[in-house]
Design a protein around this motif. Sequence first.
Motif, short mmCIF file in Angstrom:
data_model
loop_
_atom_site.label_atom_id
_atom_site.label_comp_id
_atom_site.label_asym_id
_atom_site.label_seq_id
_atom_site.Cartn_x
_atom_site.Cartn_y
_atom_site.Cartn_z
N LYS A 9 10.16 5.17 2.33
CA LYS A 9 11.44 5.73 2.75
C LYS A 9 12.51 4.65 2.80
N ILE A 10 12.13 3.46 3.25
CA ILE A 10 13.10 2.37 3.39
C ILE A 10 13.37 1.68 2.06
N LEU A 11 12.31 1.41 1.30
CA LEU A 11 12.44 0.58 0.10
C LEU A 11 12.45 1.38 -1.20
N GLY A 12 12.00 2.61 -1.13
CA GLY A 12 11.97 3.43 -2.34
C GLY A 12 10.66 3.38 -3.09
N TYR A 13 9.79 2.44 -2.72
CA TYR A 13 8.50 2.29 -3.40
C TYR A 13 7.44 1.89 -2.39
N ASP A 14 6.19 2.30 -2.67
CA ASP A 14 5.06 1.79 -1.92
C ASP A 14 4.69 0.40 -2.40
N PHE A 15 3.98 -0.35 -1.57
CA PHE A 15 3.25 -1.51 -2.07
C PHE A 15 2.06 -0.94 -2.85
N LEU A 16 1.85 -1.44 -4.05
CA LEU A 16 0.77 -0.93 -4.88
C LEU A 16 -0.26 -2.02 -5.15
N ALA A 17 -1.53 -1.67 -5.04
CA ALA A 17 -2.62 -2.59 -5.37
C ALA A 17 -3.43 -1.99 -6.51
N PHE A 18 -3.93 -2.86 -7.39
CA PHE A 18 -4.60 -2.37 -8.60
C PHE A 18 -5.43 -3.51 -9.20
N PRO A 19 -6.38 -3.18 -10.07
CA PRO A 19 -7.15 -4.23 -10.76
C PRO A 19 -6.27 -4.99 -11.77
N ARG A 20 -6.27 -6.29 -11.69
CA ARG A 20 -5.46 -7.08 -12.61
C ARG A 20 -5.79 -6.80 -14.07
N PRO A 21 -7.09 -6.70 -14.45
CA PRO A 21 -7.39 -6.42 -15.87
C PRO A 21 -6.77 -5.11 -16.37
N GLU A 22 -6.67 -4.11 -15.49
CA GLU A 22 -6.09 -2.84 -15.93
C GLU A 22 -4.58 -2.94 -16.12
N LEU A 23 -3.92 -3.74 -15.28
CA LEU A 23 -2.49 -3.99 -15.52
C LEU A 23 -2.32 -4.73 -16.84
N TYR A 24 -3.18 -5.70 -17.08
CA TYR A 24 -3.09 -6.47 -18.33
C TYR A 24 -3.24 -5.55 -19.54
N ASP A 25 -4.22 -4.67 -19.49
CA ASP A 25 -4.43 -3.74 -20.60
C ASP A 25 -3.23 -2.84 -20.79
N LEU A 26 -2.60 -2.43 -19.69
CA LEU A 26 -1.41 -1.58 -19.78
C LEU A 26 -0.28 -2.32 -20.49
#
Length: 211
Positions: free
Chosen positions: A118-135
Amino acid sequence: MAGQSRYETQEPRFTEEEAANCKRPSPHVLIVGAGLGGLYLAILLEEANISYQVFERAAQIKPLGSVLSLNCNILPSFEQLNLYEDLLKIALPVTSTIFYDESLKQIADLSFAENLKKILGYDFLAFPRPELYDLLLSRVPKEKILLGKKVMSILQNKEGAMIRCSDNTNYHGDIIVGADGAYSGVRQSLYKQLSEEKMLPACDAEQMAIK
């Protein structure tokens, strides 16, 4: 003139053919390193229709790492690049952060699930680094990533930019971006040039240490 770089005062060390290869109607960016930073820059340049190539020293891509988190300081750019919805598919919102001291005794618990978005417009997001890399990797055309290209030295002056690789190949452009990690060939080459020019700050010549 005192304080000027040798690249401003000396003749360029390119051959005529090399200098001709650097002259383009629009900038060509040489990105050294196909890690997260290098790939993200490639996506930005792709979106802006700016010419680029990515040079990765590894012979094949091997996504490494465990968990990463991102928040509102960069997520708007993911949304602008049409990466945000795909990131949400691999991520979970972070609802609290627990702090421990060196003996693993809990010293604080920061919960922010209710008000953060509500304050920032986004959640803090956590995820596997290899999957971000593949994206990120999936958004960069394969032909623009050159593997097995360990950069040994760089040159940049008024005629353009050039990198030399360990396999004796040279590549020309207008801008060099060092995104090649802790043992950066780009950084080492810059340090060598600055040291020869006696322009390297004393603090940069010191060994890193934890005090």
